[in-house]
Design a protein around this motif. Structure first.
Motif: not given
Length: 197
Positions: A90-96, A121-122, A129-131
């Motif tokens: 429902x929501x994505x933030x910098x902490x989860x 990515x704001x 995920x980096x890899x």
């Protein structure tokens, strides 16, 4: 987990509800009393589904209402620790990422999204995920495991549910499909060419 529970209680029928059927009046009162409430033992009460009321009531001096013994069924939702759930982000933030769990929301902390370095990515409102370059954003459907539950407080907003997706076959449903395909693929065998001796 959603479940039905049978409850017995005394229901107060106010005088303004005397004209209609007793069970309908009891259902209205029970819905006002229970629906949308939170119980530490039952979880979130979503609906009163059925009611049986004793036709014999009691009167209390100074109160114009009648009091009847009632047995009724509640539809409740209570997340259980170690339960695997499918939910929408429902929501994505910098902490989860926050997930919709029935009437509640749970949090997958950024450290519990995947076994990878995760960046936020704001502009996109996404965790990346980096890899693997996998992306988690609002609207994605995921499978997660409940790791902590705190039903303190009196409303759904005060509940805290912690989740993880850092176990095999958890995460965004597309990620799980990719992992299953890799597991089903036959192993690659390298053949060494022999040099004639």
């Amino acid at each position: 987990m959603y479940y039905l529970v049978e409850v017995s209680d005394v229901v107060r029928i106010p005088p303004d509800k005397f004209r209609g059927p007793l069970e309908r009046a009891a259902m209205e009162v029970l819905k006002e009393t229970y629906e949308g409430t939170l119980s530490k033992t039952l979880g979130g009460i979503l609906a009163v589904v059925d009611v049986k009321v004793s036709p014999m009531g009691r009167l209390i001096h100074g109160d114009g209402a009648t009091y009847h013994q009632a047995v009724f069924t509640l539809l409740a939702y209570k997340p259980l620790e170690q339960e695997v759930v499918e939910a929408e982000v429902t929501e994505v933030t910098s902490f989860g990422a926050f997930l919709r769990l029935g009437p509640l929301e749970g949090l997958v902390h950024v450290s519990q999204v995947a076994d990878d370095y995760i960046s936020y990515d704001g502009k996109r409102g996404a965790l990346i995920c980096k890899n693997t370059r996998r992306v988690l954003q609002k609207g994605d459907v995921v499978r997660a495991r409940v790791v902590t539950v705190s039903l303190s407080g009196s409303s759904f907003r005060e509940c805290k549910v912690g989740l993880t997706m850092r176990q095999p076959f958890l995460g965004k449903l597309e990620w799980i499909e990719e992992d299953l395909e890799k597991a089903r693929a036959p192993p690659k065998v390298k053949v060494k060419k022999s040099t004639g001796a």
